[in-house]
Design a protein around this motif. Structure first.
Motif, PDB file in Angstrom:
ATOM      1  N   LEU A   6       2.176 -12.581 -20.185  1.00 26.62           N
ATOM      2  CA  LEU A   6       1.010 -12.799 -19.309  1.00 26.62           C
ATOM      3  C   LEU A   6       1.429 -12.884 -17.848  1.00 26.62           C
ATOM      4  CD1 LEU A   6      -1.229 -15.417 -21.174  1.00 26.62           C
ATOM      5  CD2 LEU A   6      -1.889 -13.117 -20.515  1.00 26.62           C
ATOM      6  N   GLN A   7       2.488 -13.626 -17.589  1.00 22.74           N
ATOM      7  CA  GLN A   7       2.917 -13.829 -16.200  1.00 22.74           C
ATOM      8  C   GLN A   7       3.323 -12.494 -15.547  1.00 22.74           C
ATOM      9  OE1 GLN A   7       6.314 -16.459 -15.498  1.00 22.74           O
ATOM     10  NE2 GLN A   7       5.045 -17.527 -14.011  1.00 22.74           N
ATOM     11  N   SER A   8       4.111 -11.715 -16.271  1.00 24.66           N
ATOM     12  CA  SER A   8       4.566 -10.442 -15.690  1.00 24.66           C
ATOM     13  C   SER A   8       3.409  -9.466 -15.525  1.00 24.66           C
ATOM     14  CB  SER A   8       5.654  -9.826 -16.567  1.00 24.66           C
ATOM     15  OG  SER A   8       6.753 -10.687 -16.603  1.00 24.66           O
ATOM     16  N   GLU A   9       2.503  -9.471 -16.503  1.00 26.14           N
ATOM     17  CA  GLU A   9       1.326  -8.586 -16.404  1.00 26.14           C
ATOM     18  C   GLU A   9       0.466  -9.011 -15.214  1.00 26.14           C
ATOM     19  OE1 GLU A   9       0.334  -5.361 -17.241  1.00 26.14           O
ATOM     20  OE2 GLU A   9       0.915  -5.939 -19.249  1.00 26.14           O
ATOM     21  N   ALA A  10       0.348 -10.319 -15.007  1.00 27.07           N
ATOM     22  CA  ALA A  10      -0.444 -10.852 -13.883  1.00 27.07           C
ATOM     23  C   ALA A  10       0.119 -10.361 -12.554  1.00 27.07           C
ATOM     24  CB  ALA A  10      -0.426 -12.374 -13.920  1.00 27.07           C
ATOM     25  N   LEU A  11       1.430 -10.432 -12.424  1.00 31.00           N
ATOM     26  CA  LEU A  11       2.053 -10.006 -11.168  1.00 31.00           C
ATOM     27  C   LEU A  11       1.878  -8.504 -10.954  1.00 31.00           C
ATOM     28  CD1 LEU A  11       5.321 -12.132 -11.129  1.00 31.00           C
ATOM     29  CD2 LEU A  11       3.071 -12.671 -10.262  1.00 31.00           C
ATOM     30  N   ALA A  12       1.967  -7.754 -12.054  1.00 30.57           N
ATOM     31  CA  ALA A  12       1.767  -6.300 -11.950  1.00 30.57           C
ATOM     32  C   ALA A  12       0.345  -6.005 -11.459  1.00 30.57           C
ATOM     33  CB  ALA A  12       2.012  -5.649 -13.300  1.00 30.57           C
ATOM     34  N   LEU A  13      -0.640  -6.767 -11.950  1.00 34.94           N
ATOM     35  CA  LEU A  13      -2.032  -6.557 -11.532  1.00 34.94           C
ATOM     36  C   LEU A  13      -2.221  -6.891 -10.052  1.00 34.94           C
ATOM     37  CD1 LEU A  13      -3.865  -7.974 -14.668  1.00 34.94           C
ATOM     38  CD2 LEU A  13      -3.999  -5.634 -13.844  1.00 34.94           C
ATOM     39  N   ILE A  14      -1.591  -7.973  -9.606  1.00 35.46           N
ATOM     40  CA  ILE A  14      -1.688  -8.345  -8.186  1.00 35.46           C
ATOM     41  C   ILE A  14      -1.048  -7.246  -7.323  1.00 35.46           C
ATOM     42  CG2 ILE A  14      -0.954 -10.031  -6.433  1.00 35.46           C
ATOM     43  CD1 ILE A  14      -1.159 -12.181  -8.682  1.00 35.46           C
ATOM     44  N   ALA A  15       0.119  -6.769  -7.792  1.00 36.16           N
ATOM     45  CA  ALA A  15       0.810  -5.696  -7.046  1.00 36.16           C
ATOM     46  C   ALA A  15      -0.051  -4.434  -6.993  1.00 36.16           C
ATOM     47  CB  ALA A  15       2.152  -5.395  -7.701  1.00 36.16           C
ATOM     48  N   LEU A  16      -0.805  -4.193  -8.063  1.00 36.15           N
ATOM     49  CA  LEU A  16      -1.676  -3.008  -8.092  1.00 36.15           C
ATOM     50  C   LEU A  16      -2.732  -3.053  -6.992  1.00 36.15           C
ATOM     51  CD1 LEU A  16      -2.532  -1.944 -11.723  1.00 36.15           C
ATOM     52  CD2 LEU A  16      -1.010  -0.884 -10.094  1.00 36.15           C
ATOM     53  N   SER A  17      -3.244  -4.259  -6.714  1.00 31.44           N
ATOM     54  CA  SER A  17      -4.236  -4.401  -5.644  1.00 31.44           C
ATOM     55  C   SER A  17      -3.654  -3.896  -4.330  1.00 31.44           C
ATOM     56  CB  SER A  17      -4.643  -5.869  -5.481  1.00 31.44           C
ATOM     57  OG  SER A  17      -5.611  -6.204  -6.425  1.00 31.44           O
ATOM     58  N   TYR A  18      -2.418  -4.288  -4.052  1.00 31.58           N
ATOM     59  CA  TYR A  18      -1.755  -3.848  -2.822  1.00 31.58           C
ATOM     60  C   TYR A  18      -1.475  -2.349  -2.868  1.00 31.58           C
ATOM     61  CZ  TYR A  18      -1.278  -8.580  -1.148  1.00 31.58           C
ATOM     62  OH  TYR A  18      -1.566  -9.836  -0.681  1.00 31.58           O
ATOM     63  N   ARG A  19      -1.086  -1.880  -4.046  1.00 32.58           N
ATOM     64  CA  ARG A  19      -0.756  -0.467  -4.212  1.00 32.58           C
ATOM     65  C   ARG A  19      -1.988   0.410  -3.952  1.00 32.58           C
ATOM     66  NH1 ARG A  19       3.016   2.848  -3.513  1.00 32.58           N
ATOM     67  NH2 ARG A  19       2.341   4.844  -4.300  1.00 32.58           N
ATOM     68  N   PHE A  20      -3.107   0.041  -4.584  1.00 32.73           N
ATOM     69  CA  PHE A  20      -4.324   0.854  -4.440  1.00 32.73           C
ATOM     70  C   PHE A  20      -4.895   0.776  -3.031  1.00 32.73           C
ATOM     71  CE2 PHE A  20      -4.792   0.636  -9.228  1.00 32.73           C
ATOM     72  CZ  PHE A  20      -4.441   1.964  -9.378  1.00 32.73           C
ATOM     73  N   LYS A  21      -4.737  -0.365  -2.398  1.00 33.15           N
ATOM     74  CA  LYS A  21      -5.210  -0.494  -1.025  1.00 33.15           C
ATOM     75  C   LYS A  21      -4.419   0.449  -0.118  1.00 33.15           C
ATOM     76  CE  LYS A  21      -7.091  -1.965   2.737  1.00 33.15           C
ATOM     77  NZ  LYS A  21      -8.323  -1.333   3.158  1.00 33.15           N
ATOM     78  N   ASN A  22      -3.096   0.498  -0.336  1.00 32.91           N
ATOM     79  CA  ASN A  22      -2.244   1.405   0.457  1.00 32.91           C
ATOM     80  C   ASN A  22      -2.649   2.857   0.243  1.00 32.91           C
ATOM     81  OD1 ASN A  22      -0.858  -0.750   1.403  1.00 32.91           O
ATOM     82  ND2 ASN A  22       0.879  -0.537   0.006  1.00 32.91           N
ATOM     83  N   ASN A  23      -2.944   3.214  -1.022  1.00 29.56           N
ATOM     84  CA  ASN A  23      -3.379   4.587  -1.327  1.00 29.56           C
ATOM     85  C   ASN A  23      -4.669   4.923  -0.611  1.00 29.56           C
ATOM     86  OD1 ASN A  23      -1.259   5.019  -2.973  1.00 29.56           O
ATOM     87  ND2 ASN A  23      -2.398   5.018  -4.888  1.00 29.56           N
ATOM     88  N   GLU A  24      -5.598   3.919  -0.606  1.00 26.66           N
ATOM     89  CA  GLU A  24      -6.903   4.124   0.028  1.00 26.66           C
ATOM     90  C   GLU A  24      -6.749   4.388   1.522  1.00 26.66           C
ATOM     91  OE1 GLU A  24     -10.342   1.113   0.082  1.00 26.66           O
ATOM     92  OE2 GLU A  24     -10.306   1.976  -1.931  1.00 26.66           O
TER      93      GLU A  24
END
Lengths: 273, 93
Positions: free
Chosen positions: A94-112
């Motif tokens: 859960l913890q690692s998946e949570a961090l991956a999801l948070i990182a995705l927010s930053y990743r998708f924002k950068n793509n946008e």
């Protein structure tokens, strides 16, 4: 003198058994409350704006809160041969998946941000066309990164479970070490993304959030030290770093609401002039 | 040389209009479309289209003499929008 188990799963078991449950309960309640406050604020923002990239943060912090719950449960059931490693396994995933999801927010924002250019196709020169082709190739490569980030915390614990369904303690402890390394790498990515974004926006004074992520990175680092030498000091340091990081996050979130009053003051000041 | 103006998101446009109305009411006691247009930097036609949408959403209401007023829902929108922008800025997103 008792010899410590070299393959401790939940580091709370390193503490005095008379107080470990109480300390774990207090830390868990504080951590879960702080995580849910953060999650709720981001969820409200997502619901209001509908910006998809924001969704990673509330879901991520909810997962983090749940991972703290499972950490406490693993301590409660530390004498149960099945529940103890099972809850510990769930906590890690859960913890690692949570961090991956948070990182995705930053990743998708950068793509946008990167995709915010409109060029008429018929006006392009051959050099510009080549640049676009190169950037498309780069985009394909970089778009696979989020999938890898999400897949690792899912595949590694599952493969561990499949290869050893009886929960081999040393193997789980080793897995926890690798997952913490993964968590540190993800925190590094989030930290650099948030700092770069704040520097780009000339918002350098708002470094609280990168600092909060740095504290959470420090928590993972302290836990890796605990893995190597079962150090109580390192473990207590990890708890302090975790609470400091989450508290700093909540402070920023509350600070956001105080900015509302500033706008009213500005309008009132303009009215007087 | 043609200056390229950044395209604004619909939430941003709604916020600009609602803030302009609120500001105009605070300063002049009333909000007139021409002044709102000036504050929000929108073309008159586009602004009138957004007025219709905002009225349908219950964020503003227009009186017979052409004046515009903001509802509690509109004020709540401004508050939530400010919160959103502050949060995004602070988090570095």
């Amino acid at each position: 003198m008792t010899v410590l188990d070299p393959n401790i799963l939940n580091p709370f078991t390193l503490l005095d058994p008379h107080i470990s449950h109480l300390i774990s309960l207090i830390i868990t309640i504080a951590s879960i409350s702080l995580s849910f406050i953060i999650s709720w604020h981001f969820f409200r923002s997502y619901r209001f704006s509908g910006f998809g990239y924001l969704l990673g943060l509330p879901v991520g912090f909810t997962f983090i809160a749940l991972s703290f719950l499972f950490e406490h449960l693993s301590l409660i059931y530390s004498n149960n041969d099945l529940a103890y490693p099972a809850f510990f396994w769930i906590q890690l995933a859960l913890q690692s998946e949570a961090l991956a999801l948070i990182a995705l927010s930053y990743r998708f924002k950068n793509n946008e941000d990167a995709g915010q250019y409109n060029i008429g196709d018929n006006l392009l020169t051959s050099t510009e066309r080549h640049q676009i082709k190169t950037s498309v190739k780069r985009d394909i490569l970089s778009s696979s990164l989020p999938m890898v980030m999400i897949a690792i915390p899912f595949i590694v614990p599952i493969s561990e479970l499949v290869s050893d369904p009886d929960f081999n303690y040393p193997a789980l402890a080793d897995m926890s070490f690798f997952m913490r390394l993964y968590n540190m790498a993800i925190f590094g990515y989030i930290f650099s993304s948030s700092v770069l974004s704040l520097i780009k926006a000339a918002n350098i004074r708002l470094l609280y959030i990168p600092a909060a992520f740095a504290f959470l990175w420090l928590e993972q680092y302290s836990l890796t030290i605990t893995y190597f030498d079962n150090s109580i000091v390192a473990f207590i340091g990890s708890l302090i770093a975790r609470l400091a990081g989450l508290t700093l996050f909540v402070y920023v979130v509350y600070n956001v609401t105080s900015k509302q009053r500033r706008r009213k003051i500005e309008i009132e000041a303009r009215k007087k002039t | 040389m043609k200056l390229k103006q950044e395209r604004r998101h619909k939430l941003q446009l709604f916020n600009a209009i609602l803030c302009a109305i609120e500001e105009d009411i605070t300063i002049n006691k009333t909000a007139r479309p021409t002044r709102i247009q000036h504050y929000s930097r929108l073309s008159y036609d586009k602004m009138m289209n957004h007025f219709i949408e905002l009225e349908q959403k219950g964020m503003i209401y227009r009186t017979g003499d052409g004046l515009v007023s903001i509802t509690n829902k509109g004020k709540k929108f401004i508050k939530q929008y400010d919160e959103l922008i502050s949060l995004i800025e602070n988090v570095g997103l």
